[in-house]
Design a protein around this motif. Structure first.
Motif, PDB file in Angstrom:
ATOM      1  N   ARG B 336     111.515  11.893  81.106  1.00  0.00           N
ATOM      2  CA  ARG B 336     111.377  13.200  81.776  1.00  0.00           C
ATOM      3  C   ARG B 336     111.749  12.968  83.092  1.00  0.00           C
ATOM      4  N   LYS B 346     124.956  13.320  77.266  1.00  0.00           N
ATOM      5  CA  LYS B 346     125.894  14.003  76.322  1.00  0.00           C
ATOM      6  C   LYS B 346     127.291  13.536  76.440  1.00  0.00           C
ATOM      7  N   LYS B 349     127.485  10.350  74.609  1.00  0.00           N
ATOM      8  CA  LYS B 349     127.614  10.607  73.257  1.00  0.00           C
ATOM      9  C   LYS B 349     128.877  10.933  72.724  1.00  0.00           C
ATOM     10  N   LEU B 360     121.608   9.076  69.314  1.00  0.00           N
ATOM     11  CA  LEU B 360     120.549   9.897  69.164  1.00  0.00           C
ATOM     12  C   LEU B 360     119.984   9.883  70.563  1.00  0.00           C
ATOM     13  N   HIS B 363     114.558  12.245  74.309  1.00  0.00           N
ATOM     14  CA  HIS B 363     113.655  12.504  75.606  1.00  0.00           C
ATOM     15  C   HIS B 363     112.228  12.653  75.780  1.00  0.00           C
ATOM     16  N   GLU B 365     108.414  11.133  77.535  1.00  0.00           N
ATOM     17  CA  GLU B 365     107.411  10.803  78.847  1.00  0.00           C
ATOM     18  C   GLU B 365     106.404   9.830  78.472  1.00  0.00           C
ATOM     19  N   ALA B 373     106.731  13.486  66.769  1.00  0.00           N
ATOM     20  CA  ALA B 373     108.136  14.092  66.666  1.00  0.00           C
ATOM     21  C   ALA B 373     109.484  13.220  66.976  1.00  0.00           C
ATOM     22  N   LYS B 375     109.085   9.852  66.275  1.00  0.00           N
ATOM     23  CA  LYS B 375     109.389   9.177  65.003  1.00  0.00           C
ATOM     24  C   LYS B 375     110.200   9.818  63.830  1.00  0.00           C
ATOM     25  N   THR B 376     110.194  11.192  63.647  1.00  0.00           N
ATOM     26  CA  THR B 376     110.958  11.744  62.930  1.00  0.00           C
ATOM     27  C   THR B 376     112.218  11.666  63.346  1.00  0.00           C
ATOM     28  N   ARG B 377     112.726  11.839  64.560  1.00  0.00           N
ATOM     29  CA  ARG B 377     114.102  11.763  64.963  1.00  0.00           C
ATOM     30  C   ARG B 377     114.497  10.624  64.694  1.00  0.00           C
ATOM     31  N   GLU B 379     113.474   8.113  62.614  1.00  0.00           N
ATOM     32  CA  GLU B 379     113.544   7.656  61.126  1.00  0.00           C
ATOM     33  C   GLU B 379     114.589   8.291  60.637  1.00  0.00           C
ATOM     34  N   ALA B 380     114.955   9.499  61.091  1.00  0.00           N
ATOM     35  CA  ALA B 380     116.180  10.476  60.393  1.00  0.00           C
ATOM     36  C   ALA B 380     117.555   9.505  60.916  1.00  0.00           C
ATOM     37  N   PHE B 381     117.484   9.151  62.068  1.00  0.00           N
ATOM     38  CA  PHE B 381     118.511   8.420  62.695  1.00  0.00           C
ATOM     39  C   PHE B 381     118.945   7.057  61.908  1.00  0.00           C
ATOM     40  N   MET B 384     120.393   7.796  58.588  1.00  0.00           N
ATOM     41  CA  MET B 384     121.602   8.338  58.580  1.00  0.00           C
ATOM     42  C   MET B 384     122.672   7.077  58.792  1.00  0.00           C
TER      43      MET B 384
END
Lengths: 269, 401
Positions: B336, B346, B349, B360, B363, B365, B373, B375-377, B379-381, B384
């Motif tokens: 942050r 961006k 990316k 991925l 972002h 701090e 939150a 971890k979810t991102r 894990e999904a990555f 993928m």
């Protein structure tokens, strides 16, 4: 009673609701939906039991269970845990193979997901940790107007004007709303403004991942017709109509993935 | 996967603060440095003990730092300021002189704040923005000489060329050995993990340099004995993650532990708290300006402006590393208010998307509130990447058939 066939379940424990879907071979056979409690294991099991009961099945008759949602980390009843991002992708693809973009608005987060023809995630973005643009935000606003959450969208659609809402923070938006009411603005116009403010925030998420038709709207907030309308305007798209309750899409995707795992692990031919 | 020399290094790190205290009692001075372009060889050659001041992961210190620095300053700098305010960090306690560079302007601000509020002896090396221009190089050479003069005053002796040559040779050996070790972590059947190598790199920011080189050499010998030749391949079934973006200093292991916990394997990084500063450093002339220009000519820090996307050296280096370490996806870590890296997420990316590498952005701090939150991102990555690999594998089987 014993039923023939192979059964696969998906259980999605979210912050506000726990959902389940049971597939019989490849078809939706039963569903369950309950409000989430403090104990996420219990919430998941409650949702699963509702689906099992309506299907006339016992848990041991399920070939494979996949858990998803924030409660996936504590789902001892599940064979595997998969994130809700992957599950929403599979669920939307199961219903509409032409879907390439998903907006998932749940109780505590909002996701923009791009998928391919197989329902595999290509890219995604999530809102930051604040509650703006989530079911919780709308719940707070429903509280301000003392109306039912389910009626919020219809009220917004009856608006004759859009009162701009500058705050996206739930707490600030609540006090801004109270000020607008005190100024004499009509509740339906304020609510219309709130829905458009959220939709514009969602458009920001899509600037990171892009949009490709067809577009699907899942999660509990997808039941809100005012939100659907505002998003269609903000993103300049038409959202495809879901055949089932959009809140069940994560659990449906989890059930589809359960079937795939069962096949891969030789539990189902 | 235990490498015995790593246990020795961990033990030496525990002993290091006391060792520094004794060295100071015997008249030696410790220079704490903060930044990307601080020419450490000059500090070393002047007889100082260089230690890198880099702390992270403690939200409490960030809050303390915010009493002195703007709350819009990045959390890393706020934590450093907070650590100086609290003065409990063993390395900060043992620091006599501080050397900052102005690569990132927030770093420069930290130097001012620490000098003003905590009355520390601070030396700052100015860094040109348009670093690729000849005029900028001339300016930087001048600033490096001035930086050296200020340190010479504090050392009470001029910089000796022969000692500078020795320091440069020592640091070159350290960099070379680190690069060899780094290759092992990314290999098939690796006996050392990226996490271990990352800790090893950061141990070098604190330990005595000669001893550090000796420990690195022992580590490398051990690796060669156990693994012979490192073979880097992407067909080992792992989700091979490359870590980029804002620095991850000692004390901050949130993202790294999340990646590991969801089954991702980190195989490389271009963090300025990781391997990046050790790559491509070519010192052509043994002089303060020569050393400093060697630093400036490396892959630039994100705080320095882009040239254009086609010729940008930072992006080029990232792509080169992705190919070398056979990475399948990039997790781009932004702190942050760390604007240099956040603003470039961006573009990075979009550039990588052209070569089919997903990115991925995380972002964050130092507060733990976003752990789930994140971890979810992540894990999904990882899911993928796994699904993408499985599809590619199935397709290759079909083609072969």
């Amino acid at each position: 009673m014993s039923l023939s066939g192979n059964y696969f379940a998906g259980v999605d424990v979210g912050s506000l609701a726990a959902k389940s879907v049971i597939l019989k071979d490849g078809d939706i056979f039963a569903t369950g939906l309950v409000p989430s409690g403090v104990n996420s294991v219990e919430s998941g099991l409650n949702a699963l039991n509702i689906a099992l009961e309506s299907a006339g099945l016992k848990q041991e008759e399920l070939t494979y269970i996949v858990g998803t949602g924030y409660g996936r980390v504590s789902a001892p009843y599940a064979n595997k845990a998969v994130t809700e991002i992957t599950c929403h992708a599979k669920g939307a693809n199961y219903l509409h193979p032409t879907v390439r973009t998903i907006i998932d608005m749940g109780g505590q987060d909002c996701k923009a997901i791009r998928i391919d023809q197989d329902g595999a995630v290509v890219d995604f973005a999530m809102n930051d940790k604040c509650a703006a643009g989530t079911g919780r935000f709308l719940e707070v606003m429903a509280g301000v107007f003392k109306v039912e959450l389910k009626d919020l969208g219809a009220i917004a659609l009856s608006a004759t004007d859009t009162v701009p809402m500058s705050s996206t923070c739930t707490v600030f938006a609540e006090s801004e709303t109270i000020s607008l009411v005190a100024r004499g603005e009509k509740p339906e116009n304020i609510l219309n403004g709130i829905h458009h403010s959220i939709a514009n925030r969602i458009a920001g998420l899509f600037s990171r991942v892009g949009i490709e038709s067809d577009v699907f709207f899942s999660g509990g907030v997808a039941k809100n017709s005012g939100m659907k309308n505002a998003i269609e305007q903000a993103l300049k798209v038409t959202i495809v109509k879901p055949e089932i309750d959009p809140q069940l899409i994560g659990a449906l995707g989890a059930a589809v993935i359960a079937r795939n795992f069962a096949k891969k692990e030789g539990l189902w031919a | 996967m235990s490498v015995k020399t790593l246990d020795v290094i961990r033990k030496r790190l525990e002993e290091r603060p006391d060792e520094l205290r004794r060295a100071r009692e015997n008249g030696l001075k410790v220079v704490g440095w903060v930044g990307y372009n601080v020419p450490e060889e000059i500090i070393h050659a002047l007889g100082f003990i260089p230690v890198r001041i880099a702390v992270g992961g403690d939200d409490r210190l960030v809050e303390i730092g915010a009493r002195y620095a703007s709350s819009k300053t990045c959390v890393f700098i706020r934590e450093i300021v907070g650590a100086f305010a609290e003065n409990k960090d063993p390395y900060i306690q043992q620091t006599d002189i501080l050397a900052f560079d102005a690569t990132c302007l927030q770093n420069y601000r930290a130097a001012e704040v620490i000098e003003y509020f905590f009355k520390k002896d601070v030396v700052v090396l100015a860094v040109p923005r348009n670093f690729h221009l000849d005029e900028a190089k001339e300016y930087f050479a001048h600033e490096a000489n001035e930086f050296t003069r200020l340190l010479e005053e504090r050392a009470g002796a001029p910089l000796d060329s022969a000692r500078l040559a020795e320091s440069v040779a020592l640091y070159n050996d350290i960099r070379k050995t680190l690069k060899s070790i780094y290759t092992f972590q990314a290999s098939k059947n690796n006996v050392i993990s990226w996490e271990e190598v990352y800790d090893l790199i950061q141990a070098g920011e604190l330990l005595d340099k000669r001893e550090y080189l000796s420990l690195l050499t022992q580590t490398l010998d051990e690796l060669k004995e156990r693994q012979h030749y490192p073979v880097i391949a992407s067909d080992d079934g792992d989700s091979r993650i490359f870590l980029s973006g804002s620095l991850i200093p000692r004390g901050d292991r949130k993202l790294i532990s999340i990646i590991k916990s969801v089954g991702g394997r980190i195989v490389g990084d271009d963090l300025w708290s990781g391997i990046l500063p050790h790559l491509d450093l070519d010192i052509k002339e043994i002089s303060p300006a020569g050393v400093a220009l060697g630093y400036l000519n490396r892959t630039p820090h994100a705080a320095l402006p882009y040239l254009d996307l086609e010729s940008d050296r930072r992006l080029k280096k990232l792509q080169e590393c992705l190919s070398q370490f056979k990475a399948q996806g990039v997790i781009y870590h932004t702190l942050r208010y760390c604007d240099p890296f956040t603003f470039k997420a961006k573009e990075t990316k979009n550039v990588l998307a052209k070569s089919g590498i997903p990115l991925l952005e995380i972002h964050t701090e130092y507060a733990g509130s976003d752990y789930e939150a994140m971890k979810t991102r992540v894990e999904a990555f990882v899911e993928m990447i796994k699904i993408k690999s499985e599809i590619a594998e199935e397709q290759s089987v079909l083609v072969d058939a």
